[in-house]
Design an enzyme around this catalytic site. Structure first.
Site, short mmCIF file in Angstrom:
data_model
loop_
_atom_site.label_atom_id
_atom_site.label_comp_id
_atom_site.label_asym_id
_atom_site.label_seq_id
_atom_site.Cartn_x
_atom_site.Cartn_y
_atom_site.Cartn_z
N HIS A 160 0.76 -1.23 0.01
CA HIS A 160 -0.09 0.08 -0.02
C HIS A 160 0.87 1.23 0.06
O HIS A 160 0.60 2.21 0.57
CB HIS A 160 -0.77 -0.07 1.15
CG HIS A 160 -2.18 -0.98 1.12
ND1 HIS A 160 -2.95 -0.90 0.17
CD2 HIS A 160 -2.44 -2.12 1.91
CE1 HIS A 160 -3.80 -1.99 0.30
NE2 HIS A 160 -3.37 -2.73 1.36
N GLU A 190 -6.58 -11.99 6.31
CA GLU A 190 -7.45 -10.73 5.96
C GLU A 190 -8.77 -10.77 5.51
O GLU A 190 -9.39 -9.92 5.04
CB GLU A 190 -6.68 -9.76 5.11
CG GLU A 190 -5.15 -9.58 5.47
CD GLU A 190 -4.30 -8.55 4.70
OE1 GLU A 190 -4.48 -7.45 5.25
OE2 GLU A 190 -3.68 -8.80 3.62
N ASP A 206 -8.46 -4.93 6.42
CA ASP A 206 -9.01 -5.89 5.43
C ASP A 206 -10.01 -6.77 5.89
O ASP A 206 -10.94 -6.98 5.37
CB ASP A 206 -8.12 -6.34 4.64
CG ASP A 206 -7.53 -5.37 3.41
OD1 ASP A 206 -8.22 -4.90 2.70
OD2 ASP A 206 -5.96 -5.53 3.59
C1 3PY Z 1 -5.00 -4.49 7.08
O1 3PY Z 1 -5.40 -4.07 8.36
O2 3PY Z 1 -5.61 -4.91 6.33
C2 3PY Z 1 -3.47 -4.30 6.84
O3 3PY Z 1 -2.91 -4.87 6.02
C3 3PY Z 1 -2.68 -3.74 8.01
O4 3PY Z 1 -1.56 -3.53 7.89
MG MG Z 2 -4.73 -5.37 4.41
#
Ligand code: 3PY
Ligand code: MG
Length: 267
Positions: free
Chosen positions: A49, A157, A183
């Site tokens: 990101h 995630e 995520d």
């Molecule tokens: C998330 O919270 O999705 C992340 O990738 C944090 O690094």
């Molecule tokens: Mg993430």
């Protein structure tokens, strides 16, 4: 990666000890120098990101070397841009001591991440002369060392990943998992609601699965206030990412300006 040394972060993962890391999104080696001086065990460069590329990773890793916990300094890790063989290979070749792989949703995807990170016979990582093996000087020794000391953390995630947690953890070469809370909240349809009971349940499921097989449970505590950190440690997470460079800058700048405005008002 120094060949006569073990990876201190991997040792902590194996022993179930807590390691504190942080996160970089600003691609300047000065940030790596400053944050490693603070004493974090590891710093991950967020290549998913941010606009950082492999050259930025190398510069940051050079900045960390010898700064931070002795003898090596802070250990450079990369959150690679995706579960992609070349993304993983290039940061390892550039001297990463491990990778954090985003959005790993199944055992099959975890196997793919491990394969990319390990030389044969454990994996399919290709070789050449590069920074990691001292430009060929330690060609043979490096392969054995990197397979043993390199870290592979896969990110949990999505709901699907939580449901597949036991199978993901069974994959040989996965050292642990790292929850991406934002995520994950998106996947549960509750974006940003990290305190929602659905999130608590997911964290607990991941933690229990990790504890059963003695693998590390990690999480990125993006908003690292004291209460969240205490809760995270008490829950049993051991691989803990503390905030990130952008937020450190924002918070500290805001506080300084507020202090100045207050002092002016009290004059
Ligand atoms: C998330 O919270 O999705 C992340 O990738 C944090 O690094
Ligand atoms: Mg993430």
């Amino acid at each position: 990666m120094s060949l006569n040394t073990i990876n201190p972060v991997k040792q902590k993962l194996k022993r179930g000890e807590v390691s504190f890391g942080s996160w970089m999104q600003i691609g300047h080696p000065g940030v790596a120098e400053i944050l490693s001086q603070v004493g974090f065990d590891w710093i991950a460069l967020d290549m998913e990101h941010s606009d950082m590329d492999v050259r930025d990773f190398t510069d940051a890793a050079r900045g960390m070397y010898g700064r931070g916990p002795a003898p090596l300094g802070t250990i450079p890790l990369a959150r690679v841009r995706e579960n992609d063989t070349l993304a993983i290979r290039q940061v390892l070749d550039s001297g990463a001591w491990g990778v954090i792989v985003p959005l790993v949703n199944s055992a099959e995807e975890a196997r793919r991440a491990v394969a990319a990170a390990k030389f044969p016979p454990q994996g399919i990582r290709g070789t050449a002369f590069f920074r990691g093996n001292d430009y060929g000087l330690t060609f043979t020794e490096y392969m054995e060392h990197a397979n043993r000391e390199g870290i592979v953390m896969v990110m949990i995630e999505t709901k699907e990943a939580v449901e597949s947690i036991d199978a993901i953890l069974r994959v040989e070469g996965v050292d642990g998992v790292f929850i991406g809370p934002y995520d994950l909240s998106l996947s549960y349809g509750i974006p940003g609601k990290l305190a929602d009971p659905l999130m608590t349940k997911a964290r607990q499921k991941v933690l229990e699965a990790c504890q059963k097989v003695h693998k590390a449970a990690g999480i990125h505590v993006v908003q690292s206030d004291k209460a969240s950190l205490r809760a995270t440690i008490e829950e049993g997470f051991t691989f803990i990412g503390l905030s990130m460079d952008t937020l450190f800058l924002d918070r500290s700048a805001r506080e300084t300006l507020q202090n100045a405005i207050q002092a002016l008002g009290e004059r």
